[in-house]
Design an enzyme around this catalytic site. Structure first.
Site, PDB file in Angstrom:
ATOM      1  N   HIS A  46       0.807  -1.215   0.000  1.00 37.14           N
ATOM      2  CA  HIS A  46       0.000   0.000   0.000  1.00 37.14           C
ATOM      3  C   HIS A  46       0.844   1.271   0.000  1.00 37.14           C
ATOM      4  O   HIS A  46       0.340   2.346   0.324  1.00 37.14           O
ATOM      5  CB  HIS A  46      -0.925   0.018   1.222  1.00 37.14           C
ATOM      6  CG  HIS A  46      -2.015  -1.001   1.167  1.00 37.14           C
ATOM      7  ND1 HIS A  46      -3.006  -0.999   0.203  1.00 37.14           N
ATOM      8  CD2 HIS A  46      -2.276  -2.078   1.945  1.00 37.14           C
ATOM      9  CE1 HIS A  46      -3.829  -2.012   0.402  1.00 37.14           C
ATOM     10  NE2 HIS A  46      -3.407  -2.691   1.451  1.00 37.14           N
ATOM     11  N   GLU A 151      -6.843 -11.670   7.233  1.00 39.94           N
ATOM     12  CA  GLU A 151      -7.514 -10.412   6.914  1.00 39.94           C
ATOM     13  C   GLU A 151      -8.832 -10.629   6.163  1.00 39.94           C
ATOM     14  O   GLU A 151      -9.344  -9.701   5.544  1.00 39.94           O
ATOM     15  CB  GLU A 151      -6.584  -9.509   6.103  1.00 39.94           C
ATOM     16  CG  GLU A 151      -6.049 -10.145   4.835  1.00 39.94           C
ATOM     17  CD  GLU A 151      -5.033  -9.273   4.120  1.00 39.94           C
ATOM     18  OE1 GLU A 151      -4.739  -8.168   4.597  1.00 39.94           O
ATOM     19  OE2 GLU A 151      -4.532  -9.715   3.070  1.00 39.94           O
ATOM     20  N   ASP A 177      -9.220  -4.883   6.993  1.00 38.08           N
ATOM     21  CA  ASP A 177      -9.598  -5.775   5.903  1.00 38.08           C
ATOM     22  C   ASP A 177     -10.666  -6.773   6.340  1.00 38.08           C
ATOM     23  O   ASP A 177     -11.553  -7.135   5.554  1.00 38.08           O
ATOM     24  CB  ASP A 177      -8.369  -6.523   5.380  1.00 38.08           C
ATOM     25  CG  ASP A 177      -7.526  -5.663   4.466  1.00 38.08           C
ATOM     26  OD1 ASP A 177      -8.085  -5.069   3.533  1.00 38.08           O
ATOM     27  OD2 ASP A 177      -6.306  -5.579   4.678  1.00 38.08           O
TER      28      ASP A 177
END
Length: 258
Positions: A46, A151, A177
């Site tokens: 990310h 997640e 998530d």
């Protein structure tokens, strides 16, 4: 940098505090190490970080004795291999949905006979060929840290099986998530999300598997450490900077002067 002491401490359930690294800055890495963090998670999923920058970040961390776990953008052979060949202390594997997928990905973190990691001695992790080959392979197999994300709902439901995979050093819970997987996107504090998170952590405690989690505040970090979570990722370098600027602005009362 092999961080065997960190790996052993995590497996013993000792609490360790780290952070995510979003900024592509070697100076930021050095500052985090100087501040006394136990590990840094270099985020290539990310955050904007190419392979060359990743090498610089790992080298800077090595200079201050800061173990680096690379969160790969995908738990595939090429991403795992690159991170480990550059000298990371371990990898953090996101996006997986079954224990079988986890087992397959973990094969790429170990040299034969334990796995099928691509074998080369000319890269940074092997001292560019200067290290004894057999000693290097043995140290890598024994010392690298494997962190696997939980997640999504599917992984959370398989936590008992995941705890039985010895090659996993830490099971890392991603509340944000999980919130999306459960139909409550952006609500990590939702009761259903919290219930799943607590169940995963409870199973890890019962099975003796080190657990990790992302938190946004020091208070949350302390709460989870007190629950026996050993791998706590507190915010990020970018988060620290943003929070610090906001605090400085508040304390200087700039807004009140307008």
């Amino acid at each position: 940098m092999i961080a065997l002491e960190l790996k052993q401490a995590l497996r013993r359930g000792e609490g360790k505090l780290g952070t995510f690294v979003k900024l592509s800055s070697a100076s930021a890495i050095e500052a985090l190490g100087a501040a006394g963090l136990d590990f840094a998670i270099l985020d290539t999923e990310h955050a904007p970080c190419d392979q060359l920058m990743l090498e610089h970040l790992i080298r800077a961390a090595d200079c201050v004795g800061l173990p680096t776990i690379v969160r790969v953008s995908r738990a595939s052979e090429e991403h795992i291999l690159k991170a480990l060949d550059l000298g990371a202390s371990g990898v953090q594997l996101p996006g997986l949905e079954s224990a079988d997928q986890v087992r397959e990905a973990l094969r790429f973190t170990k040299y034969a006979p334990m796995g099928c990691r691509g074998l080369s001695f000319s890269q940074r992790s092997a001292g560019y060929g200067a290290l004894d080959k057999h000693e290097y392979m043995a140290r890598s197999n024994a010392g690298l840290i494997n962190v696997v994300h939980i997640e999504n709902k599917a992984m959370a439901e398989q936590v008992e099986e995941l705890c039985g995979i010895d090659e996993i050093d830490v099971l890392f819970v991603g509340p944000m998530d999980i919130s999306q997987s459960l139909g409550h996107p952006g609500e990590p504090g939702h009761p259903e999300v919290a219930q799943v998170v607590q169940r995963v952590l409870a199973v890890c405690r019962e099975r003796g598997k080190a657990a990790g989690i992302f938190v946004g505040t020091p208070e949350a970090a302390q709460r989870y450490l007190s629950q026996g979570v050993s791998y706590v990722a507190l915010s990020s370098d970018l988060g620290f900077m943003t929070w610090g600027c906001q605090q400085m602005r508040r304390l200087s009362a700039v807004d009140q002067q307008r």
